[in-house]
Scaffold this motif. Sequence first.
Motif, PDB file in Angstrom:
ATOM      1  N   SER A 205      56.202   9.497  47.219  1.00 43.43           N
ATOM      2  CA  SER A 205      56.340   8.547  46.121  1.00 43.43           C
ATOM      3  C   SER A 205      55.022   7.849  45.811  1.00 43.43           C
ATOM      4  O   SER A 205      54.733   7.526  44.648  1.00 43.43           O
ATOM      5  N   SER A 206      54.189   7.617  46.823  1.00 42.22           N
ATOM      6  CA  SER A 206      52.904   6.957  46.591  1.00 42.22           C
ATOM      7  C   SER A 206      51.985   7.822  45.726  1.00 42.22           C
ATOM      8  O   SER A 206      51.276   7.315  44.852  1.00 42.22           O
ATOM      9  N   VAL A 207      52.003   9.146  45.957  1.00 42.13           N
ATOM     10  CA  VAL A 207      51.177  10.050  45.152  1.00 42.13           C
ATOM     11  C   VAL A 207      51.691  10.099  43.721  1.00 42.13           C
ATOM     12  O   VAL A 207      50.908  10.110  42.763  1.00 42.13           O
ATOM     13  N   ARG A 208      53.010  10.118  43.555  1.00 40.32           N
ATOM     14  CA  ARG A 208      53.578  10.118  42.200  1.00 40.32           C
ATOM     15  C   ARG A 208      53.197   8.842  41.458  1.00 40.32           C
ATOM     16  O   ARG A 208      52.906   8.880  40.262  1.00 40.32           O
ATOM     17  N   LYS A 209      53.186   7.720  42.158  1.00 36.57           N
ATOM     18  CA  LYS A 209      52.796   6.456  41.532  1.00 36.57           C
ATOM     19  C   LYS A 209      51.352   6.509  41.053  1.00 36.57           C
ATOM     20  O   LYS A 209      51.012   6.003  39.988  1.00 36.57           O
ATOM     21  N   VAL A 210      50.483   7.143  41.861  1.00 32.89           N
ATOM     22  CA  VAL A 210      49.071   7.268  41.467  1.00 32.89           C
ATOM     23  C   VAL A 210      48.961   8.073  40.182  1.00 32.89           C
ATOM     24  O   VAL A 210      48.203   7.728  39.269  1.00 32.89           O
ATOM     25  N   CYS A 211      49.717   9.175  40.088  1.00 31.08           N
ATOM     26  CA  CYS A 211      49.704  10.005  38.875  1.00 31.08           C
ATOM     27  C   CYS A 211      50.125   9.210  37.651  1.00 31.08           C
ATOM     28  O   CYS A 211      49.640   9.454  36.540  1.00 31.08           O
ATOM     29  N   GLN A 212      51.031   8.269  37.845  1.00 37.65           N
ATOM     30  CA  GLN A 212      51.547   7.497  36.726  1.00 37.65           C
ATOM     31  C   GLN A 212      50.704   6.264  36.428  1.00 37.65           C
ATOM     32  O   GLN A 212      50.507   5.911  35.269  1.00 37.65           O
ATOM     33  N   VAL A 213      50.205   5.603  37.478  1.00 35.30           N
ATOM     34  CA  VAL A 213      49.540   4.320  37.296  1.00 35.30           C
ATOM     35  C   VAL A 213      48.084   4.478  36.864  1.00 35.30           C
ATOM     36  O   VAL A 213      47.619   3.771  35.955  1.00 35.30           O
ATOM     37  N   VAL A 214      47.339   5.401  37.490  1.00 39.28           N
ATOM     38  CA  VAL A 214      45.899   5.501  37.234  1.00 39.28           C
ATOM     39  C   VAL A 214      45.587   5.822  35.766  1.00 39.28           C
ATOM     40  O   VAL A 214      44.788   5.114  35.133  1.00 39.28           O
ATOM     41  N   PRO A 215      46.187   6.873  35.142  1.00 39.00           N
ATOM     42  CA  PRO A 215      45.888   7.117  33.726  1.00 39.00           C
ATOM     43  C   PRO A 215      46.292   5.948  32.827  1.00 39.00           C
ATOM     44  O   PRO A 215      45.570   5.616  31.869  1.00 39.00           O
ATOM     45  N   SER A 216      47.421   5.307  33.131  1.00 40.32           N
ATOM     46  CA  SER A 216      47.855   4.169  32.325  1.00 40.32           C
ATOM     47  C   SER A 216      46.899   2.993  32.476  1.00 40.32           C
ATOM     48  O   SER A 216      46.619   2.275  31.505  1.00 40.32           O
ATOM     49  N   ALA A 217      46.395   2.788  33.701  1.00 40.47           N
ATOM     50  CA  ALA A 217      45.438   1.700  33.922  1.00 40.47           C
ATOM     51  C   ALA A 217      44.135   1.953  33.170  1.00 40.47           C
ATOM     52  O   ALA A 217      43.548   1.022  32.583  1.00 40.47           O
ATOM     53  N   LEU A 218      43.668   3.208  33.169  1.00 41.42           N
ATOM     54  CA  LEU A 218      42.457   3.539  32.410  1.00 41.42           C
ATOM     55  C   LEU A 218      42.667   3.302  30.919  1.00 41.42           C
ATOM     56  O   LEU A 218      41.788   2.754  30.240  1.00 41.42           O
ATOM     57  N   ALA A 219      43.833   3.724  30.425  1.00 42.07           N
ATOM     58  CA  ALA A 219      44.128   3.534  29.001  1.00 42.07           C
ATOM     59  C   ALA A 219      44.168   2.047  28.661  1.00 42.07           C
ATOM     60  O   ALA A 219      43.619   1.618  27.631  1.00 42.07           O
ATOM     61  N   TYR A 220      44.818   1.246  29.510  1.00 41.12           N
ATOM     62  CA  TYR A 220      44.914  -0.185  29.221  1.00 41.12           C
ATOM     63  C   TYR A 220      43.537  -0.843  29.256  1.00 41.12           C
ATOM     64  O   TYR A 220      43.220  -1.686  28.400  1.00 41.12           O
ATOM     65  N   THR A 221      42.701  -0.460  30.230  1.00 42.08           N
ATOM     66  CA  THR A 221      41.362  -1.046  30.325  1.00 42.08           C
ATOM     67  C   THR A 221      40.548  -0.758  29.074  1.00 42.08           C
ATOM     68  O   THR A 221      39.881  -1.648  28.520  1.00 42.08           O
ATOM     69  N   TRP A 222      40.615   0.487  28.623  1.00 40.15           N
ATOM     70  CA  TRP A 222      39.868   0.854  27.418  1.00 40.15           C
ATOM     71  C   TRP A 222      40.462   0.189  26.180  1.00 40.15           C
ATOM     72  O   TRP A 222      39.730  -0.386  25.368  1.00 40.15           O
ATOM     73  N   ASP A 223      41.768   0.246  26.035  1.00 39.41           N
ATOM     74  CA  ASP A 223      42.413  -0.277  24.831  1.00 39.41           C
ATOM     75  C   ASP A 223      42.234  -1.781  24.688  1.00 39.41           C
ATOM     76  O   ASP A 223      42.176  -2.306  23.567  1.00 39.41           O
ATOM     77  N   SER A 224      42.153  -2.498  25.807  1.00 33.86           N
ATOM     78  CA  SER A 224      42.075  -3.955  25.774  1.00 33.86           C
ATOM     79  C   SER A 224      40.651  -4.482  25.855  1.00 33.86           C
ATOM     80  O   SER A 224      40.459  -5.707  25.861  1.00 33.86           O
ATOM     81  N   SER A 225      39.670  -3.602  25.925  1.00 31.96           N
ATOM     82  CA  SER A 225      38.284  -4.061  26.085  1.00 31.96           C
ATOM     83  C   SER A 225      37.811  -4.977  24.953  1.00 31.96           C
ATOM     84  O   SER A 225      37.091  -5.949  25.230  1.00 31.96           O
ATOM     85  N   PRO A 226      38.180  -4.756  23.677  1.00 34.16           N
ATOM     86  CA  PRO A 226      37.762  -5.724  22.653  1.00 34.16           C
ATOM     87  C   PRO A 226      38.330  -7.123  22.894  1.00 34.16           C
ATOM     88  O   PRO A 226      37.639  -8.125  22.694  1.00 34.16           O
TER      89      PRO A 226
END
Length: 354
Positions: A205-226
């Motif tokens: 389950s920890s590996v599955r969470k990484v697959c789900q959380v890491v791309p979403s975290a990158l997207a949020y960081t980029w999308d919210s940078s302004p």
Amino acid sequence: MATIVMEKIGRLFISLQQIREVPRILTDAAPSMPGTVRDTEVPYYFRERYVCTGYRPLNQNWRYYFLSLFQRHNETINVWTHLLAFLIVLVKLRQLCETVHFVSDPHSWPLFVLVLSSLIYSAFSALAHLLGGKSEMYHYVFFFLDYVGVAQYQFGSAIVHFYYGVDESMHRHVNGIFMPTATILSCLSCLGCCYGKYCNHRLPSSVRKVCQVVPSALAYTWDSSPVAKRLMSWSTETNDPAVFYHFGQVAFFLSCSFFFTFPLMESCLPGRCDFVGQSHQIFHVFLSCCTLCQIQASYLDFTGRRELYSGLHGSGEAALFVGLYVVTLVVCFLIAVVVLRRVNRVLDLRNKSK
């Protein structure tokens, strides 16, 4: 006159009789609905960690799962949190339509995309939690749909943050790459979530969470940078009414990310959060609050920063971003379909081997 009054009284009496029939109809329907079962009575891919009871039995008719909206089970709160969020955003859209000319004003289209993407993700999430318990295949179908909703909402966030929230210096550096990158990251987020769910049987389950959380975290960081750049340069002397709501959306998002990643409540109180108190329920509430703050902040930016963003974004740029939103939505659907085909092959092979 007396005749008219008697007719109205008669109609009222008939209406009251019809209302009184509603409890009887619900009572007649209730006995046909199976009760909930324990975690040991459902396949392990339906089980949530530390949630022991309240699971709905599999392979019932569709009527049962739709009526379970009004039944007490461990997904009830998850369904209602995003169903209520959908209705609140719908009311907000109606209010915005009174002051914003979404058809004739291209500068309002990013705001409309945000509201539309918010409606879609909350509706898809409610459907996933309501209907995803019918069978293993439908579990994948509806939760892949949920991931499509999350990904397109990420793009909806990016478009308003870049269109309304960006300043001149940042615009010079990222203009031309910000929104295409947001599209790529949204699609990667959808792929990561779908792949993590697809590997449900093979990966911890920890590996599955990484697959789900890491791309979403990158997207949020980029999308919210302004927005992050604005918040870091904010001071008490700045007259910016949207900043309060931007701070709110960031705080709510960080909170809901924590509760999505760590099942804190269930692990501290195993078996006591089966109906209410699950971390995922708290995640839903915080995400809905984040969305509402985001919509209000974007509306204030739309009305208060018009001179700035209308000078930065040329004519036709809003239409281009709307087109990118459609592309993002279509690609995410295709990703879900491709991974779903792989799921279907795995399930077919398993059934044939039995």
